[in-house]
Scaffold this active site. Structure first.
Site, PDB file in Angstrom:
ATOM      1  N   GLU A 331      88.364 -11.642 -67.004  1.00  0.00           N
ATOM      2  CA  GLU A 331      89.317 -12.159 -67.997  1.00  0.00           C
ATOM      3  C   GLU A 331      90.214 -13.270 -67.466  1.00  0.00           C
ATOM      4  O   GLU A 331      91.406 -13.308 -67.765  1.00  0.00           O
ATOM      5  CB  GLU A 331      90.191 -10.999 -68.518  1.00  0.00           C
ATOM      6  CG  GLU A 331      89.379  -9.944 -69.245  1.00  0.00           C
ATOM      7  CD  GLU A 331      90.201  -8.744 -69.680  1.00  0.00           C
ATOM      8  OE1 GLU A 331      90.061  -8.318 -70.827  1.00  0.00           O
ATOM      9  OE2 GLU A 331      90.963  -8.204 -68.836  1.00  0.00           O
TER      10      GLU A 331
HETATM   11  C1  ACM Z   1      88.288  -5.154 -67.500  1.00  0.00           C
HETATM   12  O1  ACM Z   1      88.286  -4.178 -68.266  1.00  0.00           O
HETATM   13  N1  ACM Z   1      89.085  -6.165 -67.726  1.00  0.00           N
HETATM   14  C2  ACM Z   1      87.442  -5.196 -66.337  1.00  0.00           C
END
Ligand code: ACM
Length: 517
Positions: A331
């Site tokens: 992310e």
């Molecule tokens: C994640 O759940 N951002 C790895």
């Protein structure tokens, strides 16, 4: 005096011999025992062994490290039985009691557990296998064995032979200690519970936007400032290096490898708040106590950022005997892909320099991957497959099945549901080797469950989300797919209830499971 003592001791020896040979034995069927994970093979001989007052725990003194496993077994059995259970070295198999040895068992973690009317023998190829045999023996005893005060016996178990070894070498759980901090005692309790179900890795998510949780001596503000708070603005915390080493040792004694994660280049606000120079604009960020994701990034074209990563990886690697270092990589929405790729490649080089293998969330497969790098599949199968094409192995953690912060259903008072509602049956009814086309068993090192803690603030909440789903994941990682079946599993799971209760676990009583109290 001597004569009296002699007569007295003959009476005791004779008494216990008469006691065990005259004891009423139940015909118990070993194949009916509700073991989790279900073993690879069980053969019953339809009698029973009774652990009695004078029993001793013998260990083969020629096998290194078995003494520690024998002592752990004694510590486990003493409170509820009230027996002394002396731990004694042996050069050959004794005629009665419990005997830990090596020689049988497949791989490093396999074991053979042989129970006759007089003797329980646990033999592993290595001490880890003996430890797992001990966990199986523990589940064969009545659930009250888990109690911390003396309970009524008899401590009777079915006779026969169990031959067992795991399907996957990596069976893990991730705990996010960044969003809410969990102290050393909490982590140790979790380790104790993981060991019962033969889980062998604990991945600690040690840094995120909301907090930095591990002391780095060369960058002290990371914890002095970046560790202060947690989600919601409550007091955070961090592990000193001594505490981290203590956790690593406690886990290793239970054959659990700690996998440290420092998430980068995103999920780094706590570091960016602690050191202005890690930001492209040289301005320290404010501490963050909300739950948004994807807004932070290290400044990937500054040399000081790589000096920072080098120091962090070096200090943590020096305290981590296990083979892995997790670099996160998920992310990073505000890191342009043309910056993300060279960053991940350089981070892998730094980890390799300190002798560790990289694990990263599935997004890292966009970058070039070093030969030993492991891609942790959580969101996009296409990323995992891209990783496989680049030679990587995959750690399976699909959010829709293994994220323990996902709510059980729409009434669950904790957790989130952005991936799915994950009831206990859904968490269990899948197979890593067939979940995604293009990811085969050979590509997979194992399975990891993950507890993100945006909404989880203490152990009671943690245990409610973790249990019982983690127990099902443990079976998926250990037991052959052909031996797993929800209708049969839910009955075995229901019989764990008194064990959970004796262990003080606050589990979710799913209506899909016919719990017995
Ligand atoms: C994640 O759940 N951002 C790895």
């Amino acid at each position: 005096m001597k004569t009296t003592l002699f007569i007295l001791s003959m009476m005791i020896i004779g008494g216990s011999a008469i006691f065990s040979s005259c004891q009423q034995r139940t015909k118990k069927d070993l194949t009916k025992e509700p073991l989790i994970p279900v073993p690879a093979s069980v053969t019953a001989t339809n009698s029973s062994f009774v652990l009695d007052e004078g029993a001793m725990i013998y260990f083969d003194e020629s096998s290194k490290d078995l003494k520690a496993v024998a002592e752990q077994l004694a510590i486990l059995l003493r409170p509820a039985t009230g027996y002394k259970l002396e731990v004694v070295p042996a050069t050959a198999a004794p005629s009665e009691g419990i005997y830990l040895t090596t020689g049988a068992g497949e791989g490093d973690e396999g074991y053979e557990l042989t129970i006759t009317e007089d003797l329980v023998t646990i033999s592993g190829a290595a001490p880890a296998g003996v430890f797992y045999g001990v966990q199986t023996l523990r589940q064969l005893l009545p659930p009250s064995i888990e109690a911390s005060s003396v309970q009524q016996g008899p401590w009777e178990i079915a006779t026969g032979t169990i031959k067992d070894s795991p399907e996957y070498n990596y069976r893990g759980m991730m705990l996010d200690v960044a969003r809410h901090f969990f102290g050393v005692d909490d982590v140790k309790r979790l380790i104790d519970l993981l060991a019962i179900y033969k889980i062998n890795h604990l991945h600690l998510h040690l840094s995120d936007d909301q907090g930095w949780r591990i002391e780095i001596k060369s960058w002290p503000k990371l914890t002095a400032h970046g560790g202060k708070l947690e989600v919601g603005g409550t007091e955070g915390g961090f592990y000193t290096q001594e505490q981290y080493k203590d956790i690593v040792k406690y886990a290793a004694d239970r054959f659990i490898t700690i996998v440290p994660e420092i998430d980068m280049p995103g999920h780094t606000n706590a570091a960016l708040a602690s050191y202005a120079e890690l930001n492209c604009d040289n301005k320290a960020r404010e501490l963050y106590t909300g739950t948004k994701v994807g807004f932070s990034t290290l400044c990937t074209d500054k040399e000081v950022v790589y000096k920072f990563i080098d120091d962090v990886v070096r200090e943590i690697s020096e305290m981590t005997p296990g083979p892995y270092f997790h670099i996160g990589g998920d992310e990073s929405h505000v890191t342009p892909m043309e910056d993300y790729i060279p960053f991940i490649e350089r981070a892998q080089d730094i980890v390799a320099k300190y002798g560790k293998k990289v694990i990263g969330w599935d997004e890292i497969a966009h970058a070039g991957l070093k030969p030993n790098t492991i891609v942790q599949y959580w969101a996009k199968a296409e990323n995992a497959i891209r990783g496989i094409e680049k030679g990587a192995k995959v750690l399976i953690s699909p959010a829709t099945k293994t994220y323990l912060d996902m709510q059980y259903d729409s009434t669950t008072h904790l957790g989130l549901h952005w991936a799915a509602y994950v009831e206990v049956d859904s968490a269990y009814m899948w197979d890593p080797a067939t979940l995604e086309k293009g990811i085969t068993k050979d590509d997979i090192i194992g399975v990891e469950s993950a507890l993100w803690t945006e909404t989880i603030t203490n152990m009671e909440e943690l245990e409610y989300m973790v249990f019982p789903r983690l127990v099902g994941h443990a079976e998926i990682g250990w037991s052959p797919a052909g031996k797993r079946n929800w209708d049969e599993y839910k009955v075995r799971l229901s019989k764990q209830a008194p064990r959970f209760k004796a262990l003080g676990i606050d589990y979710y009583k799913s209506k899909l499971v016919p719990w017995i109290e």
